[in-house]
Design a protein around this motif. Structure first.
Motif, PDB file in Angstrom:
ATOM      1  N   CYS A 183       5.309  -4.659 -17.493  1.00  0.00           N
ATOM      2  CA  CYS A 183       3.882  -4.430 -18.032  1.00  0.00           C
ATOM      3  C   CYS A 183       3.543  -2.772 -17.708  1.00  0.00           C
ATOM      4  CB  CYS A 183       2.709  -4.999 -17.390  1.00  0.00           C
ATOM      5  SG  CYS A 183       2.403  -4.725 -15.700  1.00  0.00           S
ATOM      6  N   HIS A 184       4.577  -2.233 -17.205  1.00  0.00           N
ATOM      7  CA  HIS A 184       4.234  -0.571 -16.966  1.00  0.00           C
ATOM      8  C   HIS A 184       3.196  -0.023 -16.144  1.00  0.00           C
ATOM      9  CE1 HIS A 184       8.006  -0.427 -19.503  1.00  0.00           C
ATOM     10  NE2 HIS A 184       7.438  -1.113 -20.125  1.00  0.00           N
ATOM     11  N   GLN A 185       2.379  -1.108 -15.502  1.00  0.00           N
ATOM     12  CA  GLN A 185       1.256  -0.717 -14.771  1.00  0.00           C
ATOM     13  C   GLN A 185       2.205  -0.141 -13.409  1.00  0.00           C
ATOM     14  OE1 GLN A 185      -1.854   0.176 -13.689  1.00  0.00           O
ATOM     15  NE2 GLN A 185      -2.500  -1.691 -14.548  1.00  0.00           N
ATOM     16  N   ARG A 186       1.470   1.013 -13.056  1.00  0.00           N
ATOM     17  CA  ARG A 186       2.129   2.037 -11.703  1.00  0.00           C
ATOM     18  C   ARG A 186       1.137   1.477 -10.558  1.00  0.00           C
ATOM     19  NH1 ARG A 186       3.292   7.752 -14.749  1.00  0.00           N
ATOM     20  NH2 ARG A 186       5.317   6.897 -15.543  1.00  0.00           N
ATOM     21  N   TRP A 187       1.815   1.576  -9.438  1.00  0.00           N
ATOM     22  CA  TRP A 187       1.203   1.274  -8.133  1.00  0.00           C
ATOM     23  C   TRP A 187       1.854   2.361  -6.922  1.00  0.00           C
ATOM     24  CZ3 TRP A 187      -2.516  -2.642  -9.006  1.00  0.00           C
ATOM     25  CH2 TRP A 187      -1.985  -3.370  -9.881  1.00  0.00           C
ATOM     26  N   ARG A 188       1.026   2.240  -6.046  1.00  0.00           N
ATOM     27  CA  ARG A 188       1.527   3.060  -4.744  1.00  0.00           C
ATOM     28  C   ARG A 188       2.188   1.816  -3.805  1.00  0.00           C
ATOM     29  NH1 ARG A 188      -3.005   6.414  -1.347  1.00  0.00           N
ATOM     30  NH2 ARG A 188      -1.709   5.778   0.723  1.00  0.00           N
ATOM     31  N   ALA A 189       3.394   2.071  -3.657  1.00  0.00           N
ATOM     32  CA  ALA A 189       4.293   1.017  -2.981  1.00  0.00           C
ATOM     33  C   ALA A 189       3.800   0.741  -1.655  1.00  0.00           C
ATOM     34  CB  ALA A 189       5.807   1.725  -2.911  1.00  0.00           C
ATOM     35  N   LEU A 191       1.159  -2.216  -1.655  1.00  0.00           N
ATOM     36  CA  LEU A 191       1.490  -3.663  -2.062  1.00  0.00           C
ATOM     37  C   LEU A 191       2.045  -4.429  -0.921  1.00  0.00           C
ATOM     38  CD1 LEU A 191       3.572  -2.428  -5.248  1.00  0.00           C
ATOM     39  CD2 LEU A 191       1.253  -3.205  -4.979  1.00  0.00           C
ATOM     40  N   LYS A 192       1.675  -5.683  -0.941  1.00  0.00           N
ATOM     41  CA  LYS A 192       2.181  -6.744   0.163  1.00  0.00           C
ATOM     42  C   LYS A 192       3.497  -7.177  -0.109  1.00  0.00           C
ATOM     43  CE  LYS A 192      -2.396  -7.693   2.026  1.00  0.00           C
ATOM     44  NZ  LYS A 192      -3.269  -7.215   1.153  1.00  0.00           N
ATOM     45  N   GLU A 193       3.783  -7.401  -1.444  1.00  0.00           N
ATOM     46  CA  GLU A 193       4.926  -7.804  -1.882  1.00  0.00           C
ATOM     47  C   GLU A 193       5.876  -7.074  -2.725  1.00  0.00           C
ATOM     48  OE1 GLU A 193       4.526 -12.620  -2.391  1.00  0.00           O
ATOM     49  OE2 GLU A 193       3.086 -11.656  -3.553  1.00  0.00           O
ATOM     50  N   ASN A 194       7.012  -7.081  -3.275  1.00  0.00           N
ATOM     51  CA  ASN A 194       7.911  -6.140  -3.774  1.00  0.00           C
ATOM     52  C   ASN A 194       7.588  -6.716  -5.383  1.00  0.00           C
ATOM     53  OD1 ASN A 194       9.145  -3.966  -4.500  1.00  0.00           O
ATOM     54  ND2 ASN A 194      11.215  -5.066  -3.938  1.00  0.00           N
ATOM     55  N   LYS A 195       6.701  -6.986  -6.002  1.00  0.00           N
ATOM     56  CA  LYS A 195       6.512  -7.490  -7.359  1.00  0.00           C
ATOM     57  C   LYS A 195       5.073  -7.145  -7.804  1.00  0.00           C
ATOM     58  CE  LYS A 195       5.029 -12.162  -6.166  1.00  0.00           C
ATOM     59  NZ  LYS A 195       5.407 -13.569  -6.478  1.00  0.00           N
ATOM     60  N   CYS A 196       4.991  -6.783  -9.203  1.00  0.00           N
ATOM     61  CA  CYS A 196       3.731  -6.525  -9.802  1.00  0.00           C
ATOM     62  C   CYS A 196       2.750  -7.249  -9.638  1.00  0.00           C
ATOM     63  CB  CYS A 196       3.991  -6.069 -11.336  1.00  0.00           C
ATOM     64  SG  CYS A 196       2.363  -5.664 -11.970  1.00  0.00           S
ATOM     65  N   PRO A 197       1.792  -6.825  -8.645  1.00  0.00           N
ATOM     66  CA  PRO A 197       0.197  -7.616  -8.537  1.00  0.00           C
ATOM     67  C   PRO A 197      -0.333  -7.978  -9.809  1.00  0.00           C
ATOM     68  CG  PRO A 197       0.021  -5.567  -7.313  1.00  0.00           C
ATOM     69  CD  PRO A 197       1.147  -5.369  -8.575  1.00  0.00           C
ATOM     70  N   ILE A 229      -2.683   7.787  -7.303  1.00  0.00           N
ATOM     71  CA  ILE A 229      -1.743   6.771  -8.127  1.00  0.00           C
ATOM     72  C   ILE A 229      -2.718   5.465  -8.406  1.00  0.00           C
ATOM     73  CG2 ILE A 229      -0.127   5.166  -8.343  1.00  0.00           C
ATOM     74  CD1 ILE A 229       1.516   7.360  -6.473  1.00  0.00           C
ATOM     75  N   THR A 230      -3.521   5.054  -7.379  1.00  0.00           N
ATOM     76  CA  THR A 230      -4.450   3.992  -7.558  1.00  0.00           C
ATOM     77  C   THR A 230      -5.867   4.507  -7.284  1.00  0.00           C
ATOM     78  OG1 THR A 230      -3.508   3.048  -5.350  1.00  0.00           O
ATOM     79  CG2 THR A 230      -3.175   1.881  -7.515  1.00  0.00           C
ATOM     80  N   THR A 231      -6.822   4.192  -7.818  1.00  0.00           N
ATOM     81  CA  THR A 231      -8.061   4.518  -7.602  1.00  0.00           C
ATOM     82  C   THR A 231      -9.073   3.292  -7.383  1.00  0.00           C
ATOM     83  OG1 THR A 231      -8.585   4.801  -9.955  1.00  0.00           O
ATOM     84  CG2 THR A 231      -7.922   6.742  -8.814  1.00  0.00           C
ATOM     85  N   GLY A 232     -10.195   3.400  -7.409  1.00  0.00           N
ATOM     86  CA  GLY A 232     -11.121   2.369  -7.296  1.00  0.00           C
ATOM     87  C   GLY A 232     -12.171   2.194  -6.357  1.00  0.00           C
ATOM     88  N   ASN A 233     -12.913   1.136  -6.194  1.00  0.00           N
ATOM     89  CA  ASN A 233     -13.972   0.809  -5.421  1.00  0.00           C
ATOM     90  C   ASN A 233     -14.856   1.928  -5.459  1.00  0.00           C
ATOM     91  OD1 ASN A 233     -13.042  -1.462  -4.016  1.00  0.00           O
ATOM     92  ND2 ASN A 233     -11.598  -0.344  -2.890  1.00  0.00           N
ATOM     93  N   PHE A 234     -15.521   1.931  -6.920  1.00  0.00           N
ATOM     94  CA  PHE A 234     -16.685   3.104  -7.185  1.00  0.00           C
ATOM     95  C   PHE A 234     -16.158   4.382  -6.690  1.00  0.00           C
ATOM     96  CE2 PHE A 234     -21.446   3.263  -6.828  1.00  0.00           C
ATOM     97  CZ  PHE A 234     -21.708   3.669  -7.961  1.00  0.00           C
ATOM     98  N   ILE A 235     -17.127   5.015  -5.879  1.00  0.00           N
ATOM     99  CA  ILE A 235     -16.722   6.413  -5.539  1.00  0.00           C
ATOM    100  C   ILE A 235     -15.910   6.613  -4.137  1.00  0.00           C
ATOM    101  CG2 ILE A 235     -18.896   7.506  -6.936  1.00  0.00           C
ATOM    102  CD1 ILE A 235     -20.286   6.978  -4.195  1.00  0.00           C
ATOM    103  N   PHE A 236     -15.417   5.540  -3.819  1.00  0.00           N
ATOM    104  CA  PHE A 236     -14.540   5.483  -2.704  1.00  0.00           C
ATOM    105  C   PHE A 236     -13.412   6.381  -2.846  1.00  0.00           C
ATOM    106  CE2 PHE A 236     -11.300   4.170   0.268  1.00  0.00           C
ATOM    107  CZ  PHE A 236     -12.044   4.185   1.358  1.00  0.00           C
TER     108      PHE A 236
END
Ligand code: ATP
Length: 455
Positions: free
Chosen positions: A99-105, A108-114, A184-191
């Motif tokens: 799906c080409h989504q990018r993640w901070r390795a 991630l808990k597992e080695n596959k796309c969440p 790379i990954t953002t979120g949790n509002f202004i956190f």
């Protein structure tokens, strides 16, 4: 009767209230927003300013061992080579082959796309600094960076701050300003956003005294949050383990807050040794030393760095102050902001829009406005207006009613207890000043009365 019904506030509820009441909006909202960028609204900007002012007062103005700076966001690119940001300020990036989504390795808990469970690419280091070009030609030689932290502006000004302030060790330099990280990954509002503000201190000490000053600053910074009303049970210290420590840091503590998504970093306090000053001496060829009067030797000071996020402090204050209770079978939502932080200190509410009443209320408003951030509201039923001010966290409402025309008195209603007193209008300003400074509501000025709702 009131009954408390809140546990921890959910992020969804907070985001929606913040948008509805003018605390925080998504950036460029009419164009669909911009990922991980936020705008502070009319109420939010006051709250944010109050937090920064409280920090500046405590960190600079009330101390004789600290000075402030306000350095530029764009700096000579060599700064970021010396600091290590060009080579080391990176996170491991993986991409889902499906799906080409990018993640901070490392998130991630597992080695596959969440998202879709797809296979991931090998991690590649991704530098978090935003790049731009200085001048009209877009070529490599003109690359400059948006600073990813405010600290380096302090280090490169070490000699300027020392010489012009004539401070002796130990002394510190403080700065509040914008920082940018292409997370790379953002979120949790202004956190976690890509543009945010930091409040940073670099406290320079003699080598050998650094352990003592490190302990001092950890405690000092923790207590700052508690003094501003953050509940002790929602804040904690967490020491970095050896393998978590940055390569230059001797020791580091995170000050964590119990946010809606769980315990997360609000501020970091690190003992950075002499790493930064030595790096800048090497890369700039300039001396960043200090002449020690006792030994008559030039030394490179060690530095203790308490580094806080303004936006994360705003989020912690919002979460901590949020409350819900049932009052007369209705839900009351309120923020119990510390009076120093409350965006609006006083609301003036005339009971009706009748001309004679409005004239008195407007006089009261004009009298209070130069002293406190004051709002005038004559729009709906008085109960609705009180609830609106509760949702803004306004500590005191002043109500002008028909009796005020005769007895020249007005009612002060306290946010947290909903208790009321009635005081002579000429005494309002001084009385509110005293209440905002912490005096009990029922300490009355001459001629004042206890006032019961419905009387
Ligand atoms: P994290 O581990 O959460 O990415 P960090 O350890 O990289 O944070 P520092 O480099 O220590 O953060 O930055 C100091 C402070 O700046 C943090 O404690 C935080 O309050 C704030 N901060 C850092 N990155 C962000 C961001 N992307 N959005 C908002 N605030 C941030």
């Amino acid at each position: 009767m009131s009954e408390n019904v809140t546990g921890k506030v959910s992020m969804e509820k907070l985001v929606s209230l913040c948008q509805r009441r003018g605390f925080i909006f998504p950036s460029s909202d009419i164009y669909g927003g911009l990922s991980a960028c936020w705008d502070y609204g009319p109420v939010g900007v006051e709250l944010k300013r109050n937090i920064k002012e409280a920090w500046w007062r405590a960190s600079v103005q009330e101390r004789d061992d600290m000075v402030g700076l306000d350095t530029s966001i764009l700096m000579n690119p060599k700064v970021w080579e010396a600091s290590g940001h060009v080579t080391k300020f990176s996170d491991p990036l993986v991409e889902c082959k499906n799906c080409h989504q990018r993640w901070r390795a490392d998130d991630l808990k597992e080695n596959k796309c969440p998202d879709c469970g797809g296979e991931l690419t090998e991690p590649q280091l991704f530098n978090l600094m935003f790049k731009t070009f200085m001048g009209p030609v877009e070529e490599a030689a003109n690359i400059v960076y948006l600073r990813p932290e405010t600290a380096q502006g302090i280090f490169v000004n070490f000699q300027n701050a020392l010489n012009t302030s004539r401070k002796r060790l130990p002394f510190g330099v403080a700065q509040i300003g914008k920082a940018f990280r292409n997370e790379i990954t953002t979120g949790n509002f202004i956190f976690r956003s890509r543009e945010f503000e930091q409040m940073e201190i670099e406290y320079f000490v003699k080598p050998g005294t650094d352990d003592k000053w490190f302990d001092y600053w950890v405690e000092e910074r923790l207590n700052w949050y508690i003094k501003l009303g953050i509940k002790k049970e929602n804040i904690r210290l967490r020491e970095h383990s050896k393998d978590e420590l940055a390569h230059y840091a001797k020791r580091c503590f995170d000050i964590d807050y119990n946010f809606p998504m769980g315990w997360s970093e609000l501020e970091g306090v690190a003992n950075r040794g002499d790493f930064d000053l030595k790096q800048h001496m090497e890369y700039s060829g300039k001396s960043l030393t200090y002449l020690d009067e006792e030994s008559k030797e030039h030394i490179v000071p060690y530095v203790i760095e308490p580094s806080a996020g303004v936006d994360r402090s705003v989020l912690a204050v919002l979460c901590d102050a949020y409350d819900e209770e049932i009052v007369n079978d209705e839900l009351r939502v309120l923020f119990h902001f510390h009076t120093d932080l409350a965006p609006i200190k006083v609301a003036v509410l005339p009971l009706s829009r009748k001309e004679n009443l409005a004239a008195v209320a407007k006089d009261v408003y004009a009298d209070l406005r130069p002293c406190f951030v004051t709002q005038y509201d004559d729009t709906q039923a008085i109960g609705r207006r009180y609830r609106r001010q509760d949702e803004l966290g306004t500590p005191y409402c002043v109500t002008v009613d028909f009796q005020s025309l005769e007895d020249k008195m007005a009612t002060i209603r306290e946010r947290d207890t909903m208790n009321q007193i009635r005081v002579p209008i000429p005494a309002l300003r001084e009385t509110l000043q005293a209440k905002l400074a912490g005096e009990d509501l029922f300490v009355l000025p001459e001629g004042g009365q206890i006032w019961k709702e419905g009387d």
